[in-house]
Scaffold this active site. Structure first.
Site, PDB file in Angstrom:
ATOM      1  N   ARG A 132       0.877  -1.365  -0.072  1.00 30.15           N
ATOM      2  CA  ARG A 132      -0.048  -0.013   0.081  1.00 30.15           C
ATOM      3  C   ARG A 132       0.692   1.256  -0.117  1.00 30.15           C
ATOM      4  O   ARG A 132       1.598   1.499   1.121  1.00 30.15           O
ATOM      5  CB  ARG A 132      -0.853  -0.103   1.197  1.00 30.15           C
ATOM      6  CG  ARG A 132      -1.693   1.456   1.433  1.00 30.15           C
ATOM      7  CD  ARG A 132      -2.851   1.418   0.455  1.00 30.15           C
ATOM      8  NE  ARG A 132      -3.821   0.376   0.576  1.00 30.15           N
ATOM      9  CZ  ARG A 132      -4.740   0.216  -0.280  1.00 30.15           C
ATOM     10  NH1 ARG A 132      -4.869   1.025  -1.467  1.00 30.15           N
ATOM     11  NH2 ARG A 132      -5.411  -0.809   0.164  1.00 30.15           N
ATOM     12  N   ARG A 164       0.773  -6.768  -9.826  1.00 28.52           N
ATOM     13  CA  ARG A 164       1.395  -6.132  -8.857  1.00 28.52           C
ATOM     14  C   ARG A 164       1.572  -7.071  -7.487  1.00 28.52           C
ATOM     15  O   ARG A 164       2.130  -6.728  -6.478  1.00 28.52           O
ATOM     16  CB  ARG A 164       0.449  -4.924  -8.352  1.00 28.52           C
ATOM     17  CG  ARG A 164      -0.827  -5.391  -7.779  1.00 28.52           C
ATOM     18  CD  ARG A 164      -1.618  -4.206  -6.997  1.00 28.52           C
ATOM     19  NE  ARG A 164      -3.081  -4.580  -6.722  1.00 28.52           N
ATOM     20  CZ  ARG A 164      -3.733  -3.738  -5.905  1.00 28.52           C
ATOM     21  NH1 ARG A 164      -3.496  -2.653  -5.480  1.00 28.52           N
ATOM     22  NH2 ARG A 164      -5.157  -4.212  -5.391  1.00 28.52           N
ATOM     23  N   HIS A 211       0.418   3.336 -10.485  1.00 29.53           N
ATOM     24  CA  HIS A 211      -0.677   4.038  -9.510  1.00 29.53           C
ATOM     25  C   HIS A 211      -0.112   4.787  -8.257  1.00 29.53           C
ATOM     26  O   HIS A 211      -0.070   4.257  -7.370  1.00 29.53           O
ATOM     27  CB  HIS A 211      -1.409   2.835  -8.985  1.00 29.53           C
ATOM     28  CG  HIS A 211      -2.693   3.209  -8.269  1.00 29.53           C
ATOM     29  ND1 HIS A 211      -2.720   3.828  -6.977  1.00 29.53           N
ATOM     30  CD2 HIS A 211      -4.012   2.507  -8.414  1.00 29.53           C
ATOM     31  CE1 HIS A 211      -3.871   3.716  -6.518  1.00 29.53           C
ATOM     32  NE2 HIS A 211      -4.726   3.046  -7.213  1.00 29.53           N
ATOM     33  N   ASP A 225     -12.271  10.123  -6.446  1.00 27.76           N
ATOM     34  CA  ASP A 225     -11.675   8.886  -7.283  1.00 27.76           C
ATOM     35  C   ASP A 225     -12.240   9.236  -8.541  1.00 27.76           C
ATOM     36  O   ASP A 225     -13.435   8.728  -9.225  1.00 27.76           O
ATOM     37  CB  ASP A 225     -12.474   7.641  -6.520  1.00 27.76           C
ATOM     38  CG  ASP A 225     -11.734   6.403  -7.221  1.00 27.76           C
ATOM     39  OD1 ASP A 225     -12.149   5.263  -6.622  1.00 27.76           O
ATOM     40  OD2 ASP A 225     -10.638   6.529  -7.944  1.00 27.76           O
ATOM     41  N   GLU A 233      -2.278   9.159 -11.046  1.00 17.43           N
ATOM     42  CA  GLU A 233      -1.753   7.970 -11.692  1.00 17.43           C
ATOM     43  C   GLU A 233      -1.909   7.833 -13.041  1.00 17.43           C
ATOM     44  O   GLU A 233      -2.783   8.496 -13.836  1.00 17.43           O
ATOM     45  CB  GLU A 233      -2.911   6.931 -11.363  1.00 17.43           C
ATOM     46  CG  GLU A 233      -3.060   6.758  -9.771  1.00 17.43           C
ATOM     47  CD  GLU A 233      -4.212   5.789  -9.375  1.00 17.43           C
ATOM     48  OE1 GLU A 233      -4.575   4.919 -10.154  1.00 17.43           O
ATOM     49  OE2 GLU A 233      -4.952   6.465  -8.452  1.00 17.43           O
TER      50      GLU A 233
HETATM   51  O1  TA6 Z   1      -6.794   4.334  -8.497  1.00 19.62           O
HETATM   52  C1  TA6 Z   1      -8.053   4.555  -7.600  1.00 19.62           C
HETATM   53  C2  TA6 Z   1      -8.424   3.187  -6.990  1.00 19.62           C
HETATM   54  O2  TA6 Z   1      -9.098   2.377  -8.199  1.00 19.62           O
HETATM   55  C3  TA6 Z   1      -9.418   3.378  -6.132  1.00 19.62           C
HETATM   56  O3  TA6 Z   1     -10.702   3.095  -6.391  1.00 19.62           O
HETATM   57  C4  TA6 Z   1      -9.266   2.584  -4.886  1.00 19.62           C
HETATM   58  O4  TA6 Z   1      -9.689   1.356  -5.147  1.00 19.62           O
HETATM   59  C5  TA6 Z   1      -7.655   2.434  -5.146  1.00 19.62           C
HETATM   60  O5  TA6 Z   1      -7.492   2.446  -6.479  1.00 19.62           O
HETATM   61  C6  TA6 Z   1      -6.883   1.652  -4.155  1.00 19.62           C
HETATM   62  O6  TA6 Z   1      -7.290   0.272  -4.800  1.00 19.62           O
HETATM   63  P1  TA6 Z   1      -6.634  -0.996  -4.043  1.00 19.62           P
HETATM   64  O7  TA6 Z   1      -7.189  -2.131  -4.924  1.00 19.62           O
HETATM   65  O8  TA6 Z   1      -5.038  -1.039  -4.157  1.00 19.62           O
HETATM   66  O9  TA6 Z   1      -7.097  -0.980  -2.712  1.00 19.62           O
END
Ligand code: TA6
Length: 298
Positions: free
Chosen positions: A72, A98, A168, A213, A272
């Protein structure tokens, strides 16, 4: 395959492979221009710090460091789908790579002192069972006065395929409530906190006043994150990317994320570099596509 079996890319005093958090293998880069670390789990850049500057990337204190699980923060590498996979609720969010262990392929120091590290991952029976195509990815990370990342997707199969991708990137900010993002004026976007409605960004800078978002589409522009709290601007340039996502989970979503601190949301913003939704990429057999994100401080 463990890191010990991978190619030795050590450059004494500059690049080494060691064990990081959770005992996961990681590439450590130490250069006159900047330091960085890249976990083989997901080819995940978790740190980039130019000499004399504050860290550029946000990392959650709650992140897990477990093989096969997402980290994360930093720069998750997303392929071959973005977000939840349409029509496949059983598939993991944000694709397959990932959470795969990538292999270090090469490292070299460039004349200006920057350090280039290349990692690779290829399709296998496990990926083919979820996504029936053959691919070979290279992730080329150059650590210098700027952080330059190229995600190269090679269609190593016999049929064309269509994919989404993203770098991301989680950026560290002093307080997201005082941050603005420019570069997306007039761009259309899907608002994921408002029923995925298609909207158009006005001319004003983007400010975060709640869960945000947004998947901006058909935009190839450079974004600038203005962070007065750290007295800096973060410039996010890109090549061969037609989508940009801006995300901050705010309060409720932060509480819902098990690997993200309830009080961490002011410390980050994601901008991103992607090709997603209608900007997904069609790649014929044998062809390659290279998306680039370049991050620098101003
Ligand atoms: O890029 C934004 C997003 O798609 C949000 O909707 C949120 O889900 C974030 O990515 C994090 O996603 P993850 O699967 O890493 O928890």
């Amino acid at each position: 395959m463990t890191a010990q079996n991978s190619k030795d890319i050590t450059i004494p005093g500059v690049v080494k492979l060691d064990k990081g958090q959770g005992g996961l293998p990681r590439v450590l880069v130490t250069s006159p221009l900047a330091d960085a670390e890249i976990y083989l789990n997901g080819a995940h850049v978790t740190r980039y710090q130019p000499r004399g500057a504050q860290p550029v990337l946000f990392m959650s204190a709650g992140s897990q460091f477990t093989a096969g699980k997402p980290i994360r923060g930093g720069v998750p590498v997303i392929f071959p789908w973005f977000g939840p996979r349409e029509g496949h609720p059983e598939s993991p969010a944000h694709g397959l790579v990932r959470t795969m262990e990538w292999q270090p392929a090469s490292a070299r120091q460039l004349p200006d002192g920057a350090v280039e590290v290349t990692l690779t991952v290829t399709s296998n029976d496990g990926t083919r069972a979820q996504w029936p195509h053959d691919f070979s990815l290279r992730f080329i990370v150059t650590v210098g006065k700027q952080l330059d990342m190229v995600l190269e997707v090679q269609n190593s199969g016999k049929e064309p395929f269509r994919f989404e991708e993203a770098l991301h990137t989680y950026f560290a900010v002093k307080d997201v409530r005082n941050v603005s993002v420019t570069g997306l004026a007039g761009a259309e976007y899907f608002d994921k906190v408002d029923g995925f409605k298609r909207k158009r960004q006005g001319d004003e800078p983007i400010r975060i006043t709640g869960e945000t978002d947004r998947v901006y589409i058909n935009t190839s522009t450079t974004c600038v994150i203005d962070d007065p709290g750290l007295s800096r601007k973060i410039i996010v340039e890109k090549e061969r990317s037609d989508s940009t996502v801006v995300w901050n989970p705010w309060i409720a979503k932060s509480k819902a994320l098990p690997d993200f601190g309830d009080d961490e949301w002011p410390d980050m913003i994601c901008v991103e570099t992607c090709n997603a939704v209608e900007n997904a990429v069609n790649l014929r057999a044998g062809a390659a596509h290279r998306m680039r994100q370049t991050v620098r401080l101003d």
